[in-house]
Design an enzyme around this catalytic site. Sequence first.
Site, PDB file in Angstrom:
ATOM      1  N   HIS A  85      97.929  -0.691 -32.272  1.00  0.00           N
ATOM      2  CA  HIS A  85      98.367  -1.317 -31.016  1.00  0.00           C
ATOM      3  C   HIS A  85      97.895  -2.764 -30.874  1.00  0.00           C
ATOM      4  O   HIS A  85      97.795  -3.294 -29.767  1.00  0.00           O
ATOM      5  CB  HIS A  85      97.859  -0.489 -29.827  1.00  0.00           C
ATOM      6  CG  HIS A  85      98.821  -0.433 -28.677  1.00  0.00           C
ATOM      7  ND1 HIS A  85      98.583  -1.022 -27.465  1.00  0.00           N
ATOM      8  CD2 HIS A  85     100.045   0.150 -28.565  1.00  0.00           C
ATOM      9  CE1 HIS A  85      99.587  -0.793 -26.641  1.00  0.00           C
ATOM     10  NE2 HIS A  85     100.499  -0.091 -27.290  1.00  0.00           N
ATOM     11  N   HIS A 104     111.166   1.237 -32.293  1.00  0.00           N
ATOM     12  CA  HIS A 104     110.161   1.471 -31.254  1.00  0.00           C
ATOM     13  C   HIS A 104     110.872   1.913 -29.982  1.00  0.00           C
ATOM     14  O   HIS A 104     111.902   1.354 -29.612  1.00  0.00           O
ATOM     15  CB  HIS A 104     109.410   0.155 -31.006  1.00  0.00           C
ATOM     16  CG  HIS A 104     108.396   0.202 -29.922  1.00  0.00           C
ATOM     17  ND1 HIS A 104     108.608  -0.345 -28.673  1.00  0.00           N
ATOM     18  CD2 HIS A 104     107.141   0.720 -29.896  1.00  0.00           C
ATOM     19  CE1 HIS A 104     107.532  -0.175 -27.928  1.00  0.00           C
ATOM     20  NE2 HIS A 104     106.626   0.465 -28.635  1.00  0.00           N
TER      21      HIS A 104
END
Length: 381
Positions: free
Chosen positions: A188, A288
């Site tokens: 992340h 995503h």
Amino acid sequence: MKIVKFETYNLLPRWLFLKITTDEGVCGWGEPVIEGKSTVVEEAVHTLGKMIIGEDPMNIEHLWQLMYRGSFYRGGAIICSAISGIEQALWDIKGKVYGMPVWQMLGGKCRDRIRMYAHITPVENPSVEELCKAAKEKVAQGYTALKTPIHVPLRHIDTMKTVETYVNKFAALREAVGKDIDIAIDFHGRVSPAMAPIFCRELEKYYPMFVEEPVLPENVDCMARIARSTTIPIATGERLFTPWAFRQVLEKQAANVLQPDLSHCGGILSTFKIAAMAANYYVNIAPHNPLGPIALASCLQIDTCIPNFTAQENIRLEDGSDLGKNLFKRAFEIKDGYIDVPTAPGLGFEVNEDAIKDYIYDGSWSCPVYYHEDDHSVADW
């Protein structure tokens, strides 16, 4: 046919739906949104909408160029997300006019069903027991691919104990689900260039499917260095916008898997172009998508028609709304970890406009902010 109307709806938990109406009564839906910036994107949608009101919605590439190049300042998260949702809605209109799914207009299907991967994060920073339990539940549902994030916050240079704690957790997860299940790890962008090679080195023996955003994506050279330092495949792309931003990643061989977000990167055709670029470098695509059902529907169109597809992200909310339950007249269905190729025209769904009223809110959702406990300095989310 001409575009005559733009309507936007902020929907729980954090989505923004767009409806574009034409003078012939054909409507298309898109999902233009930035997590935590929904109302800002909404304003951008209506600003861009003024540029293409009265235009023919069938000329998708021309309208994309007009919105992107029609002012001095280009790109960025807000503008590209607004364009992405508008572009999705235009494809939805075009597919409905021709009576075929979008994937059919982009060359036809490369597969009969689409592999999904599931998030296994029941709570923030779950215990080993909580993580393994969530993983076993997803495997029991038929998933063969999972994803889990690294815990936060992390220091620029962190302790040996911090590394060992997470590695041991992932080792237990691997033990719990076995060797037949793919497990991706989402760093992340929380991990520094100093720590990412250390984490990757210690995790290699547990065979992660990929490490996502091992470092922040702005510095491609840095990510390329991380990629060269490990045997774990590197994934990135959710915070990159337009095919131009992916060029450097491919040229510098900074990733093995690209993760364009179809609600951020420019939309469906931009993702198709990114996939074509990636194929030249033997790089695959795993779109995503932590967003809503229209974003998912857009992803499924691309997943169907590109040859270099890995797996599709889906957050899988308890109420099923991320699959369109209640919001669509017929929701998508995950069976044994796969979704069948959608065959309905356009993006493959019909919105239940009466039902979306129950999900409307003011768009005020914001991303969480993390701090380091000892000095209260801001940590990366």
